[in-house]
Design an enzyme around this catalytic site. Structure first.
Site, mmCIF file in Angstrom:
data_model
loop_
_atom_site.group_PDB
_atom_site.id
_atom_site.type_symbol
_atom_site.label_atom_id
_atom_site.label_comp_id
_atom_site.label_asym_id
_atom_site.label_seq_id
_atom_site.Cartn_x
_atom_site.Cartn_y
_atom_site.Cartn_z
ATOM 1 N N CYS A 177 0.838 -1.189 0.000
ATOM 2 C CA CYS A 177 0.000 0.000 0.000
ATOM 3 C C CYS A 177 0.880 1.250 0.000
ATOM 4 O O CYS A 177 1.815 1.361 0.794
ATOM 5 C CB CYS A 177 -0.906 -0.007 1.235
ATOM 6 S SG CYS A 177 -1.945 1.468 1.376
ATOM 7 N N CYS A 208 0.267 3.080 3.681
ATOM 8 C CA CYS A 208 0.664 2.524 4.983
ATOM 9 C C CYS A 208 1.718 1.431 4.918
ATOM 10 O O CYS A 208 2.211 0.993 5.949
ATOM 11 C CB CYS A 208 -0.559 2.005 5.733
ATOM 12 S SG CYS A 208 -1.239 0.458 5.087
ATOM 13 N N CYS A 217 -7.344 -0.975 0.892
ATOM 14 C CA CYS A 217 -6.397 -1.529 1.855
ATOM 15 C C CYS A 217 -7.148 -1.726 3.166
ATOM 16 O O CYS A 217 -7.791 -0.807 3.663
ATOM 17 C CB CYS A 217 -5.229 -0.567 2.056
ATOM 18 S SG CYS A 217 -4.102 -1.055 3.387
ATOM 19 N N CYS A 232 -5.622 0.834 6.069
ATOM 20 C CA CYS A 232 -5.769 2.299 6.100
ATOM 21 C C CYS A 232 -6.880 2.838 5.204
ATOM 22 O O CYS A 232 -7.033 4.051 5.083
ATOM 23 C CB CYS A 232 -4.446 2.968 5.745
ATOM 24 S SG CYS A 232 -4.008 2.847 3.996
ATOM 25 N N CYS A 266 -8.089 -4.998 -10.455
ATOM 26 C CA CYS A 266 -7.638 -3.917 -11.327
ATOM 27 C C CYS A 266 -7.228 -2.755 -10.420
ATOM 28 O O CYS A 266 -8.077 -2.104 -9.809
ATOM 29 C CB CYS A 266 -8.788 -3.554 -12.259
ATOM 30 S SG CYS A 266 -8.381 -2.360 -13.504
#
EC number: 1.8.4.12
Length: 140
Positions: free
Chosen positions: A48, A51, A97, A100, A120
């Site tokens: 991510c 985070c 995510c 976060c 995607c």
């Protein structure tokens, strides 16, 4: 308290570029065939952007021909969360995510075996593990 709640809008704007902020925090989408990773096939892991959470393994990435990085499964069953997205008059499944709430992209049911899924994902929402992330897990 979730990691998303720990940071206010000003901090996200400080840590992300304007384009990353638009995509990650405002649920934007980058134009197809323009993102950093749509043609990237080096080995590694994708994390991510916000985070540092592990999201996808490069060995599950495939060329879907859609212009965005595509994966057939997340790195772990708990890496991402999904929710209904009815924006723009469509019914889609948004992928975020789990740690976060960074907007990653969408998942579709037109992917390859073994899952039949196509995650995607916006390049602006992820980083390959050999690159620097905006926030490392230890800073959250």
């Amino acid at each position: 308290m979730s990691d998303n709640e720990k940071f206010n809008d000003a901090l996200w704007r400080e840590k992300l570029t304007p384009e990353q902020y638009r995509i990650c925090r405002e649920k934007g989408t980058e134009r197809p065939f323009t993102g950093e990773y749509w043609q990237e096939f080096r080995p590694g892991r994708y994390h991510c952007r916000c985070c540092g959470e592990l999201l996808f393994d490069a060995d599950t990435k495939f060329d879907a021909g859609c212009g965005w990085p595509s994966f057939y499964t997340p790195a772990t069953k708990t890496a991402v969360r999904e929710q209904l997205d009815t924006s723009h008059g469509m019914y889609r499944t948004e992928v975020l995510c789990r740690r976060c709430d960074c907007h990653l992209g969408h998942v579709f049911t037109d992917g390859p075996e073994p899952t039949g899924l196509r995650y995607c994902i916006n390049s602006a929402s992820i980083v390959l593990d050999s690159e620097q992330v905006s926030f490392t897990p230890s800073t959250l």
